[in-house]
Design an enzyme around this catalytic site. Structure first.
Site, PDB file in Angstrom:
ATOM      1  N   SER A 188       4.126  -7.371   0.091  1.00 19.98           N
ATOM      2  CA  SER A 188       2.882  -6.888  -0.916  1.00 19.98           C
ATOM      3  C   SER A 188       1.985  -8.063  -0.453  1.00 19.98           C
ATOM      4  O   SER A 188       1.460  -8.329   0.735  1.00 19.98           O
ATOM      5  CB  SER A 188       3.091  -6.835  -2.417  1.00 19.98           C
ATOM      6  OG  SER A 188       1.928  -6.302  -2.568  1.00 19.98           O
ATOM      7  N   ASP A 336       2.815   4.822  -1.396  1.00 21.85           N
ATOM      8  CA  ASP A 336       2.278   3.460  -1.597  1.00 21.85           C
ATOM      9  C   ASP A 336       0.894   3.460  -1.055  1.00 21.85           C
ATOM     10  O   ASP A 336       0.732   3.811   0.025  1.00 21.85           O
ATOM     11  CB  ASP A 336       3.300   2.505  -0.983  1.00 21.85           C
ATOM     12  CG  ASP A 336       2.633   1.086  -0.995  1.00 21.85           C
ATOM     13  OD1 ASP A 336       1.633   0.909  -1.725  1.00 21.85           O
ATOM     14  OD2 ASP A 336       3.148   0.131  -0.622  1.00 21.85           O
ATOM     15  N   HIS A 366       5.366   1.414  -4.014  1.00 23.91           N
ATOM     16  CA  HIS A 366       5.312   0.008  -3.945  1.00 23.91           C
ATOM     17  C   HIS A 366       5.927  -0.838  -4.965  1.00 23.91           C
ATOM     18  O   HIS A 366       6.272  -0.448  -5.970  1.00 23.91           O
ATOM     19  CB  HIS A 366       3.729  -0.213  -4.030  1.00 23.91           C
ATOM     20  CG  HIS A 366       3.307  -1.639  -3.634  1.00 23.91           C
ATOM     21  ND1 HIS A 366       3.108  -1.989  -2.510  1.00 23.91           N
ATOM     22  CD2 HIS A 366       3.150  -2.559  -4.486  1.00 23.91           C
ATOM     23  CE1 HIS A 366       2.813  -3.185  -2.381  1.00 23.91           C
ATOM     24  NE2 HIS A 366       2.617  -3.734  -3.647  1.00 23.91           N
TER      25      HIS A 366
END
Length: 396
Positions: A188, A336, A366
């Protein structure tokens, strides 16, 4: 009877709060809804505390994370764990016991929107322990500074300082790491930092030692367009809703929170700026689907410092810079908002001549890889973590 009615009302209210319409293909939707309800509760409590002037919303969230998730550095029979510093940046070091004399080496940057989390969290501690044991690898999990106290480029500078320190002969010798088997990785926002570091060190002619690999887990790589196909498809899918990603970007870039509606309307960047990112050309048809670009003629240029800086948005780097980066692994998940950031980056890396492995999870969401362990373990979490570690084992 009154108690039964009250109980039924409370259950109904709870069910209404927890229930969220999810696509049929997402992995273990009930578990994901529960995680999202918990996360939303913390976010709403932090917003109330912020509005009342009790504390900044991020401070409350990080206190909750610390209380629930942070664990001490405890060694076990297979892995020696210590808290240390790398280039002046706090880090947790995982060293496997036994095995080869010279180990592989991985620098890892945790996720959390440049504002939340820590390498000391239980989920990252478990991930790095498993990597160290399964790969016979020294893993350094870096605790870069966080928003709101730190804004771009502070997090980037911390990541770069830690990576450069890890590449030094003294550090590699101290931990018994093979200088030919080094990787920079992150998930991320940590994937953003890993990509930016890989670009900088790939272009830097100073250090003799280089990373052999870059491994990016559902990375966030651009803030020019909040209406890519994946942002449109997954704007309300947990655990990273579109408005949260916009808020994280504003916090990272040190911009005013009142700009959030501009980002969500795609009215924060100019047409010239958005010309650098044509997702209709970079994405395959099966990912573009029926979605169309959202274009606003009068973007508010200059409102977001760093918007087009590749150190903040690695997807915007020049092809010559991308060509100098290491062999890459890019994990993406179908459900995501950041899916297309990773897919576009993989495409641009390939076009620049970099060898890339794209690892896409059709039922993934995600953050799924950190949900590979009990009590929140998911099937796609276990599969994605196994795929990531397997790729490292075969390539590092």
């Amino acid at each position: 009877m009154r108690l039964l009615l009250a109980g039924a009302a409370l259950l109904s209210a709870a069910a209404y709060y927890v229930h969220l319409p999810l696509p049929a293909g997402v992995c273990e939707p009930v578990k994901l809804m529960l995680l999202d309800a918990l996360f939303r509760s913390f976010l709403q409590a932090s917003d109330v505390a912020h509005a009342l002037g009790v504390c900044h919303r991020l401070h409350l969230l990080n206190r909750v994370v610390s209380w629930v998730e942070e664990v001490e550095a405890r060694s076990c029979s297979a892995v020696h764990v210590t808290d240390s510093q790398l280039g002046g940046v706090p880090a947790r070091v995982f060293q496997p016991k036994g095995g080869r004399r010279l180990k592989r080496g991985v620098v890892y940057f945790h996720g959390g929107g440049w504002a939340l989390g820590s390498g000391r969290m239980r989920s990252y501690d478990r991930l790095c322990r498993k990597m160290a044991e399964d790969l016979d690898c020294v893993v350094v999990s870096v605790d870069y500074r966080l928003a709101p106290e730190a804004v771009f480029p502070d997090q980037y500078h911390d990541a770069l300082a830690a990576a450069r320190a890890f590449l030094s002969a003294q550090v590699l010798e101290r931990y018994g790491v093979d200088p030919q088997r080094l990787c920079v990785s992150g998930d991320s926002a940590g994937g953003n930092l890993a990509a930016a570091v890989a670009q900088e060190l790939g272009s830097d002619r100073g250090p003799a030692l280089r990373f052999k690999l870059q491994a990016l887990i559902y990375p966030v790589l651009q803030a020019l367009d909040f209406h890519t196909a994946s942002y449109q498809q997954n704007q309300a899918i947990p655990i990273l809703h579109r408005h949260l990603m916009a808020r994280f970007w504003l916090q990272y870039l040190g911009a005013d929170a009142s700009l959030e509606p501009l980002l969500l309307a795609n009215n924060h960047s100019t047409l010239d700026q958005r010309a650098k990112l044509d997702w209709t050309a970079l994405l395959p048809a099966e990912r573009r689907k029926h979605f169309r670009p959202v274009v606003r003629e009068g973007g508010a240029a200059g409102t977001l410092p760093g918007l087009t800086d590749p150190r903040a948005a690695p997807l915007l780097a020049e092809s010559a810079v991308l060509a100098g980066t290491a062999k890459a692994y890019v994990m993406t998940c179908e459900f995501d908002v950041l899916r297309d950031d990773g897919l576009m980056y993989a495409s641009r890396l390939r076009d620049a001549g970099v060898a890339v492995t794209s690892d896409h999870y059709e039922d993934g969401f995600h953050g799924c890889m950190v949900f590979a362990f009990p009590p929140v373990a998911s099937g796609v979490g276990r599969r994605s973590m196994s795929g990531y570690i397997r790729w490292l084992d075969q390539n590092l």
